[in-house]
Design an enzyme around this catalytic site. Structure first.
Site, PDB file in Angstrom:
ATOM      1  N   CYS A  60       0.826  -1.103  -0.012  1.00 20.27           N
ATOM      2  CA  CYS A  60       0.087  -0.081   0.015  1.00 20.27           C
ATOM      3  C   CYS A  60       0.789   1.248  -0.032  1.00 20.27           C
ATOM      4  O   CYS A  60       2.009   1.201   0.183  1.00 20.27           O
ATOM      5  CB  CYS A  60      -0.893   0.123   1.088  1.00 20.27           C
ATOM      6  SG  CYS A  60      -0.012  -0.078   2.574  1.00 20.27           S
ATOM      7  N   ARG A  94      12.058  -4.821   7.148  1.00 12.89           N
ATOM      8  CA  ARG A  94      12.603  -4.641   5.777  1.00 12.89           C
ATOM      9  C   ARG A  94      14.233  -4.783   5.832  1.00 12.89           C
ATOM     10  O   ARG A  94      14.766  -4.923   4.699  1.00 12.89           O
ATOM     11  CB  ARG A  94      12.185  -3.470   5.110  1.00 12.89           C
ATOM     12  CG  ARG A  94      12.683  -3.020   3.662  1.00 12.89           C
ATOM     13  CD  ARG A  94      11.949  -1.945   3.026  1.00 12.89           C
ATOM     14  NE  ARG A  94      12.398  -1.345   2.162  1.00 12.89           N
ATOM     15  CZ  ARG A  94      12.671  -0.041   1.675  1.00 12.89           C
ATOM     16  NH1 ARG A  94      13.050   0.769   2.812  1.00 12.89           N
ATOM     17  NH2 ARG A  94      13.039   0.300   0.511  1.00 12.89           N
ATOM     18  N   HIS A 194       5.519   6.352  -2.680  1.00  9.39           N
ATOM     19  CA  HIS A 194       7.173   6.894  -3.143  1.00  9.39           C
ATOM     20  C   HIS A 194       6.941   8.380  -3.684  1.00  9.39           C
ATOM     21  O   HIS A 194       7.675   9.161  -3.192  1.00  9.39           O
ATOM     22  CB  HIS A 194       7.635   6.118  -4.367  1.00  9.39           C
ATOM     23  CG  HIS A 194       7.619   4.409  -4.022  1.00  9.39           C
ATOM     24  ND1 HIS A 194       7.733   3.663  -4.972  1.00  9.39           N
ATOM     25  CD2 HIS A 194       8.062   3.780  -3.025  1.00  9.39           C
ATOM     26  CE1 HIS A 194       7.932   2.439  -4.654  1.00  9.39           C
ATOM     27  NE2 HIS A 194       8.101   2.450  -3.403  1.00  9.39           N
TER      28      HIS A 194
HETATM   29 FE1  CFM Z   1      13.097   0.280  -5.285  1.00  5.47          FE
HETATM   30 FE2  CFM Z   1      12.553  -2.037  -5.374  1.00  5.47          FE
HETATM   31 FE3  CFM Z   1      11.031  -0.255  -4.214  1.00  5.47          FE
HETATM   32 FE4  CFM Z   1      13.415  -1.154  -3.498  1.00  5.47          FE
HETATM   33 FE5  CFM Z   1      12.595  -2.906  -1.543  1.00  5.47          FE
HETATM   34 FE6  CFM Z   1      11.639  -3.903  -3.735  1.00  5.47          FE
HETATM   35 FE7  CFM Z   1       9.981  -2.231  -2.373  1.00  5.47          FE
HETATM   36 MO1  CFM Z   1      10.670  -4.739  -1.556  1.00  5.47          MO
HETATM   37  S1  CFM Z   1      14.364  -1.384  -5.095  1.00  5.47           S
HETATM   38  S2  CFM Z   1      12.525   0.644  -3.236  1.00  5.47           S
HETATM   39  S3  CFM Z   1      14.307  -1.901  -1.568  1.00  5.47           S
HETATM   40  S4  CFM Z   1      11.081  -0.686  -6.119  1.00  5.47           S
HETATM   41  S5  CFM Z   1      12.682  -4.817  -2.395  1.00  5.47           S
HETATM   42  S6  CFM Z   1      11.907  -4.095  -6.160  1.00  5.47           S
HETATM   43  S7  CFM Z   1       9.414  -4.251  -3.308  1.00  5.47           S
HETATM   44  S8  CFM Z   1      10.792  -2.542  -0.524  1.00  5.47           S
HETATM   45  S9  CFM Z   1       8.938  -0.386  -2.991  1.00  5.47           S
END
Ligand code: CFM
Length: 542
Positions: A60, A94, A194
């Site tokens: 989410c 994480r 993000h």
């Molecule tokens: Fe970038 Fe990722 Fe993500 Fe990531 Fe992660 Fe991820 Fe994530 Mo899990 S590199 S920041 S450190 S998009 S592994 S593939 S899904 S937390 S939002």
């Protein structure tokens, strides 16, 4: 012996994946399942709502904002405004690591801060409780910064986290308090979070500390969150090469570093999906170009270091980069030469987040393994097809929901680090400035690309392809392993890592070797799969 790679007809696979869906769902899912052609790059439907009822891998918006982007910075007190579960179940899962310089330095990562909303707060409002929590955190810790994260009920009842933050910030005078409207339901996945986080960090943090940073080659590392110590390995290499890391967004990072980050001369982006907004905004406001890099894979690391040296255009730096690569390479080579005969010719599938499904393909390539199918959970078309498609992406109602900051050049601080002519010359040399070519260009023809893979589809893919390894997250892990296929957890790495840089590549080779060559997977059979055991099961299929 080299194994034969079995690649089924992808068109047929696609048919099989959507066959059991109701017609409307099948039509929608078909657009997210494409047969790759690196020459033509077909269009992928991405960043759209998941069909209700389908078991998705997605998370989410709150997860993307608090957990992903802000969480790894150690000296912000991150208060989650919401019921306790949102904070508790995201607590330390994480594996984003951090290393305070001294024992006296602030580090709030081990803590779990929550307003613990109760029914009474949902009915009568939770702002009062939030302000009390902020005051309590301030009194206990006197932190430099306190960030507030909104969970779903906060948006539903209309608590104004921004007003509460402003009020407390003014009251304290020496603590930067700011809030995020990152309710879980905003947007279609964590990707929305993000973007919301990038906006907030840019508005409330970047540019607050104008102290000139020291060093000749100064950069920020964007989109590296120090999972399993990944950032530590990159820091080690930067230091060896003589590159100054001004700020990392946000693995092993601090408030001060981020506030001072606009004094760097280059932004390198590892995870494009989670932080490309920051790269663009810093370029517009301060004149700092960004460049896509990849420190996952030994060859990718060498390539990225060369790109950085080329950007700075300094002969001494270039020589140092070559010297470091030459120094690190023998160890990597020795390990890969020993392992390669056992991994070569094997197949992998990667269904992870928004960038790792791309980056880790480089490591598998180094192991001589082919990625037969891959996809992101929540990335956008540009992460698949490359940023050239950006003008063609339709902005839908879900994306419009997220604020686009109007950024202009700062009247005092804007200082283009390179002239247009210099940037053109660098692009001519093959440097992708402010660009990213995405995942598909790198994948083989006829490999399968699936966005927002459903649980049902993952089982089907495994049945059809029988890959040697499947990469995804903890939710998928045990189901996949029960099918007799090892699953490499590419989010938190379980207990592994780092996997970046040269030492990380060696760690990864060894881990994958142990997994794909472990005979135990062939011995797994569920009781009902064994003949003559009298067990049976029935399933509702329609
Ligand atoms: Fe970038 Fe990722 Fe993500 Fe990531 Fe992660 Fe991820 Fe994530 Mo899990 S590199 S920041 S450190 S998009 S592994 S593939 S899904 S937390 S939002």
């Amino acid at each position: 012996m080299e194994a034969n790679i079995f690649i089924p007809d992808p068109a047929q696979v696609r048919e099989e994946l959507i066959q059991k869906y109701p017609a409307k769902v099948a039509k929608k899912r078909a657009k997210s399942i494409v047969i790759n052609d690196p020459e033509i790059i077909p269009e992928v439907q991405a960043n759209v709502r998941t069909v209700p009822g389908i078991i998705t891998q997605r998370g989410c918006s709150y997860a993307g904002c608090k957990g992903v982007v802000l969480g790894p910075t150690r000296d912000i007190v991150n208060i989650v405004h919401g019921p306790i579960g949102c904070s508790f179940y995201a607590w330390l899962t994480r594996r984003n690591q951090t290393k305070p310089e001294t024992l006296m330095d602030e580090n709030y990562i081990p803590y779990c801060f929550s307003t613990d909303m109760q029914e009474e707060n949902i009915v009568f409002g939770g702002e009062k409780k939030l302000k009390i929590a902020i005051q309590e955190a301030y009194d206990l810790f006197h932190p430099k910064s306190i960030a507030i994260f909104s969970t779903c009920p906060v948006g539903l009842i209309g608590d104004d986290v921004h007003a509460a933050s402003r009020e407390m910030k003014e009251k304290f005078g020496d603590c930067n308090v700011f809030g995020f409207s990152c309710e879980g339901y905003r947007g279609v996945s964590q990707s929305a979070g993000h973007h919301i986080a990038n906006n907030g960090v840019f508005k409330h943090m970047v540019g607050r500390d104008n102290t000139p940073s020291e060093g000749k080659f100064k950069l920020n590392l964007l989109g590296e969150y120090n999972i399993g110590g990944d950032a530590f390995e990159i820091e080690r290499i930067f230091e060896k090469v003589g590159i100054t890391l001004v700020a990392s967004f946000s693995g092993n990072s601090t408030v001060r570093a981020i506030e001072n980050s606009h004094t760097a001369d280059l932004n390198v982006i590892l995870c494009h999906r989670s932080i490309n907004y920051m790269g663009d905004m810093m370029e517009t406001k301060y004149g700092i170009p960004w460049m896509k890099v990849n420190f996952v894979g030994a060859e990718s690391t060498a390539k990225s270091l060369r790109k950085i040296a080329e950007y700075f255009g300094d002969e001494e730096l270039k020589a140092r980069v070559e010297a470091v690569i030459a120094e690190e390479a023998p160890n990597v080579k020795a390990v890969i030469e020993e392992i390669l005969p056992r991994t070569k010719g094997k197949t992998a599938m990667l269904f992870v987040g928004g960038s790792r499904a791309h980056h880790y393909q480089d490591l598998f390539a180094e192991l001589g393994m082919t990625t037969v199918a891959a996809g992101y959970e929540f990335a956008h078309r540009d992460d698949y097809e490359g940023r050239e498609v950006l003008p063609k992406i339709k902005v839908d109602a879900d994306s419009k929901n997220i604020e686009e900051l109007k950024v202009v050049a700062d009247p005092e601080l804007y200082n283009p680090r390179k002239t247009e002519a210099e940037l053109d010359a660098l692009k001519e040399k093959g440097l992708e400035i402010n660009g990213y070519e995405g995942m598909m260009k790198q994948m083989t023809k006829k490999s399968l690309v699936v966005d927002d893979l459903s649980h049902y589809e993952s089982e089907k893919l495994i049945e059809i392809y029988k890959p040697d390894i499947f990469c995804a997250g903890i939710k998928e892990k045990y189901v996949v392993q029960k099918m007799g296929i090892p699953l490499k957890q590419l989010h938190s790495y379980d207990y592994g890592g780092p996997y970046t840089g040269f030492e990380g590549a060696v760690n990864f080779y060894k881990d994958i070797d142990r997994m794909v060559n472990n005979p135990v997977w062939k011995l797994i059979k569920a009781p009902w799969e064994k003949a003559g055991n009298g067990l049976s099961a029935s399933y509702v299929t329609q």
